[in-house]
Design an enzyme around this catalytic site. Structure first.
Site, mmCIF file in Angstrom:
data_model
loop_
_atom_site.group_PDB
_atom_site.id
_atom_site.type_symbol
_atom_site.label_atom_id
_atom_site.label_comp_id
_atom_site.label_asym_id
_atom_site.label_seq_id
_atom_site.Cartn_x
_atom_site.Cartn_y
_atom_site.Cartn_z
ATOM 1 N N GLU A 89 4.475 5.340 0.336
ATOM 2 C CA GLU A 89 5.210 6.418 0.093
ATOM 3 C C GLU A 89 4.470 7.429 -0.941
ATOM 4 O OE1 GLU A 89 9.243 8.671 -0.014
ATOM 5 O OE2 GLU A 89 9.406 7.425 0.020
ATOM 6 N N ASP A 107 9.943 4.295 0.179
ATOM 7 C CA ASP A 107 10.610 3.701 -0.385
ATOM 8 C C ASP A 107 11.950 3.111 0.526
ATOM 9 O OD1 ASP A 107 9.522 4.564 -2.798
ATOM 10 O OD2 ASP A 107 9.986 6.769 -2.894
ATOM 11 N N ASP A 152 15.564 3.629 0.884
ATOM 12 C CA ASP A 152 16.532 4.722 1.432
ATOM 13 C C ASP A 152 16.311 4.809 2.618
ATOM 14 O OD1 ASP A 152 15.064 6.151 0.658
ATOM 15 O OD2 ASP A 152 15.518 7.053 -1.197
ATOM 16 N N TYR A 158 13.576 0.745 -8.685
ATOM 17 C CA TYR A 158 13.774 1.630 -7.919
ATOM 18 C C TYR A 158 15.068 2.670 -8.210
ATOM 19 C CZ TYR A 158 13.809 5.416 -3.597
ATOM 20 O OH TYR A 158 14.111 6.215 -2.903
#
Length: 869
Positions: free
Chosen positions: A25, A132, A134, A348
């Protein structure tokens, strides 16, 4: 690999090897991943996107020889937006936005991320996504897939893999590589749904409100009167607390407070009745107690109690604690936490979990801190005694709680980075430490039939409070009391008090309300709070960071309540979040959820527009009309009357005679520009400036708002190609900018600190300082086609020979003029403007290098020409 196409790198792997593209990312993450997986042997080259380097190494992938290509994006590849025909506020009715198509456009075309991914994906066999973990990361996964899958080779079996990781550490990265899965399209689509809903609803309401209210009132002090499905309920919580404060009616109360003695100790007793709101009754009880000289101990009880250790840390709790205890706002906290994560100091930071998985290496994580200068001794003792089992919290299954991944010191991190890291580490150590244990002694005392209580505490085991010293309980010992013992009464007081209203919400309290009502996610709450601050709806005040609504914020919320309370209540957004969550879990169809929600909000918008007068009544009572705001500045080109300049956000000029308002550039100052007029419309020009070190340019208020060119939204004189106006780009444009597609324009108002400003970006070139005057000419350099400049030096300090003061030349090619030039970024001038060739007679007047005749010089920049005005 074709060495020429890949920066000369030659890895010499066999023809049977597979090619694996891995995309992270952010560039820092791709660098860490490549370093870990290659054991530091990766070679790096530049890609098409300069911000995203490419790392390459050889290894094994699924038991095959493999060549790995590791690169990154920079967040979202795309953003959701309306097509160009819906971009104009003036040409598009806000209600039309609900039925408008949306499209994905490249977030920043200058970075060339799409092209970068497409080139790197050519001929690769497998794609591994390191975004990431999520929902936002899942959405970016499919943005990457869109730009890579069509360019990949076709091989049998699964070609696209998803890596799941929670920290940028070798164990976590290696584990993720060994347990690759597949990207989750449902979670990605749920993000698309939220983006479309927020875009259509937010933009429609914001455009209507902003145009309506900024067109009527001058002192709103807000560039946008925005609405957001999450932002507005967040503001609603703040205004609701404000209303409670305003309507609060204080009440007087009285307490009976006797003091008894035991030995040399005085003991203040607490009345079981608490407080009385009738003074006469309170006086009666005080008299009753005063009739006694001794208090009798009715009962004494002692028991051990615990102050439980904190549960593992999730995002919401980090935001609350950072605001309430560290004085760091939620938005900045998330920025700091993300930076610590990218640097490999913590896991994270966006997680809902407050429980560690059974496989989490707690002991290994604690052991990392044995030699830390601040808590090393505590950690050593903790390891010797054995870790305490963490509290059983909620395991959301996304990421572990926020945890330090390696030891760091204040000198290594500094400032707010250290404060957040320090708290995260102490919280983690506290979560695996014993709870605090203390002995609590409670005595019940009777005086004349009235009962009183006194409590004492003695800490038996400090436990986790040693590593979190601000939570320590001080010993409050009681003298030894025995049941039936009579204690002499030394005084009886009747203490008066008054109830007080609640305080304005703190950021910590607001986050709790947002979490309770489902407003936003753990990743977006900080953004919503920051938005209502940036939009001037609330102000953050004091060390407790209290959120005080402004007059604008109050008027908006009260107006929503008068028209449609659901626009500001949390129930509607909470319901949308639940439906979006169903998309993520595969329990609801994307189209059904989006269509249903959009149609509901469209009906609400239409009703809101019909009833806007109800809100306008509140604005009329709060704000001043445009005609009564601001100061007289310049003359209108239509009626020739004076217009008023309103310097509150949004900056604008208002003509009361024509009842017209003209927007002005933001984040700078405006003043009248020598009473000069625009040759097109007769409006007086104004000068916009961002400060002595910034850029400035003149503009016509009418041309700025209604440019006479297709496709131009706002236009100053530095972009106007009028053939005769001496302030236009045609007359003052000198040369193309080296950093963008703009043009360097002479700032005629910058003397004596003369400079060229780019009319697109912030690039600047300093020219001869303290010159009497610098002006453009009608001639161009024969070498670079730049417009020649005429410099008029002051007589007292002219650098020219024989006292001459005038010099004409090209600021790029002329050696004499080029020596005076510097870039505005504090460094020497850009290489393009360095002294390049000999020429020009240093110290002599007349013309330097670059002499040309008229406008016939070669290679004239086409942006300098007048075309179809």
């Amino acid at each position: 690999i074709n060495a020429e196409l890949h920066g000369g790198l030659d890895f010499g792997f066999c023809i049977m090897s597979v090619k694996v593209l891995m995309v992270a990312e952010k560039p820092s993450i791709s660098n860490s991943i490549s370093h870990i997986l290659s054991h530091g042997q990766a070679q790096t080259r530049r890609g098409i996107a300069n911000m995203c380097p490419v790392h390459e190494f050889n290894g094994k992938f699924q038991n095959k020889n493999a060549h790995f290509i590791v690169t990154s994006v920079v967040g979202h590849v795309y953003t959701t937006d309306f097509p160009p025909e819906y971009q104009s506020w003036d040409k598009t009715e806000p209600v039309a936005l609900f039925d408008a198509e949306t499209r994905k456009v490249e977030s920043d075309s200058k970075n060339r991320i799409c092209k970068h991914l497409q080139v790197e994906a050519k001929g690769v066999d497998y794609l591994v996504l390191w975004l990431d973990c999520d929902r936002e990361g899942e959405n970016i996964c499919f943005e990457v897939i869109e730009n890579t899958e069509p360019y990949m080779s076709r091989v049998s079996g699964q070609q696209i893999f998803r890596a799941k990781f929670s920290s940028i550490t070798a164990p976590d990265i290696l584990k993720a590589m060994a347990t690759l899965g597949a990207p989750n399209e449902n979670e990605a689509r749920s993000v698309d749904a939220r983006q479309i809903l927020d875009l259509k609803v937010g933009v429609a309401f914001t455009r209507f409100q902003t145009k309506y209210f900024t067109g009527k009132y001058g002192n709103l002090d807000a560039a946008l009167v925005s609405y957001g499905p999450c932002q507005t309920p967040t503001l609603g919580f703040c205004v609701h607390r404000h209303d409670q404060i305003q309507t609060f009616q204080p009440e007087n109360f009285w307490r009976v407070v006797p003091t008894v003695s035991k030995g040399h100790s005085s003991i203040v007793l607490e009345w079981d009745r608490g407080r009385m709101f009738d003074q006469g009754v309170a006086v009666t009880f005080k008299t009753l107690v005063e009739e006694n000289t001794r208090a009798v101990v009715e009962h004494v009880a002692a028991k051990e109690e615990r102050r439980p250790k904190p549960e593992p840390l999730n995002t919401v709790n980090l935001l609350k604690i950072a605001s309430s205890q560290l004085g760091i706002g939620p938005h900045h906290t998330m920025q700091v936490a993300e930076r610590l994560y990218l640097q490999g100091y913590i896991t994270y930071p966006r997680t809902e979990s407050t429980a560690y998985s059974p496989h989490f290496d707690l002991t290994g994580t604690v052991r990392e801190h044995r030699n830390h200068p601040l808590w090393g001794d505590y950690v050593t003792t903790l390891l010797q005694n054995g870790l305490s089992t963490p509290k059983a919290g909620h395991d959301a299954g996304d990421h572990p709680p926020i945890t330090p991944t390696r030891a760091a010191t204040e000198s290594e991190l500094g400032s707010d980075n250290w404060r957040i890291y320090d708290y995260v580490t102490r919280h983690f150590l506290a979560s695996v430490s014993p709870s605090c244990r203390y002995m609590k002694t409670t005595a019940r005392v009777a005086i004349g039939g009235e009962m009183f209580t006194v409590t004492g505490k003695i800490v038996k085991l400090a436990g986790f409070t040693r590593i979190m010293p601000w939570t320590e309980k001080d010993d409050k010992p009681l003298p030894e009391l025995v049941t039936g013992e009579a204690l002499p009464i030394t005084s009886v007081e009747l203490k008066a008090g008054q109830t007080s209203p609640p305080d304005n919400l703190s950021e910590s309290e607001l986050i709790s309300l947002m979490e309770k009502h489902g407003i936003g996610t753990d990743a977006s709450m900080a953004t919503h709070i920051n938005n209502i601050c940036e939009r001037n709806f609330v102000k953050v005040e004091g060390t407790a960071r209290r959120l005080v609504p402004t007059l604008l914020g109050i008027a908006l919320v009260h107006g929503y309540h008068k028209i449609d309370p659901e626009l500001v209540l949390p129930t509607v957004r909470s319901n949308i979040e639940q439906q979006v969550d169903l998309i993520a879990k595969g329990k609801a169809a994307f189209e059904a959820v989006v269509t249903h929600a959009i149609q509901n909000f469209k009906r609400k918008f239409e009703y809101f527009v019909q009833k806007i007068e109800s809100m306008d009544v509140l604005f009329e009572a709060t704000f001043s009309p445009l005609a009564a705001t601001g100061r007289v500045l310049s003359r209108c080109g239509k009626c020739r009357r004076m217009m008023k300049y309103i310097d509150l956000r949004p900056a604008r000029l208002h003509c009361a005679t024509c009842d017209e308002t003209y927007k002005l550039p933001a984040n700078g100052t405006i003043k009248l520009y020598k009473e000069l007029k625009c040759p097109l419309d007769d409006f007086e020009l104004v000068l916009f400036s961002t400060g002595s070190n910034g850029k400035s340019y003149s503009l016509c208020p009418y041309c700025y708002n209604f440019p006479p060119f297709e496709g131009v939204t706002k236009m100053g004189c530095n972009e106007c190609t009028h053939p005769t106006c001496k302030h236009s780009l045609t007359k003052n444009g000198v040369t193309p900018c080296v950093e963008c597609s703009g043009t360097l324009v002479l700032d005629a108002a910058s003397g004596p600190k003369w400079k060229l400003d780019c009319n697109k970006c912030n690039f600047q070139v300093k020219l001869v300082e303290n010159a009497h005057k610098i002006s453009t000419t009608d001639q161009y350099c024969e070498d670079c086609a730049s417009m020649l400049l005429k410099v008029d030096f002051n007589k007292k300090d002219t650098p020219l020979e024989n006292g001459e003061t005038e010099y004409t030349g090209c600021f790029q090619c002329d050696e004499f003029l080029n020596d005076f030039c510097q870039a505005r970024h504090g460094k020497m001038i850009h290489d393009k403007f360095r002294r390049r060739r000999g020429g020009g007679k240093r110290g002599r007047g007349g013309r330097g290098r670059g002499r040309a005749r008229g406008r016939g010089g070669k290679n004239v920049d086409p942006r300098m020409t007048f075309d179809g005005f």
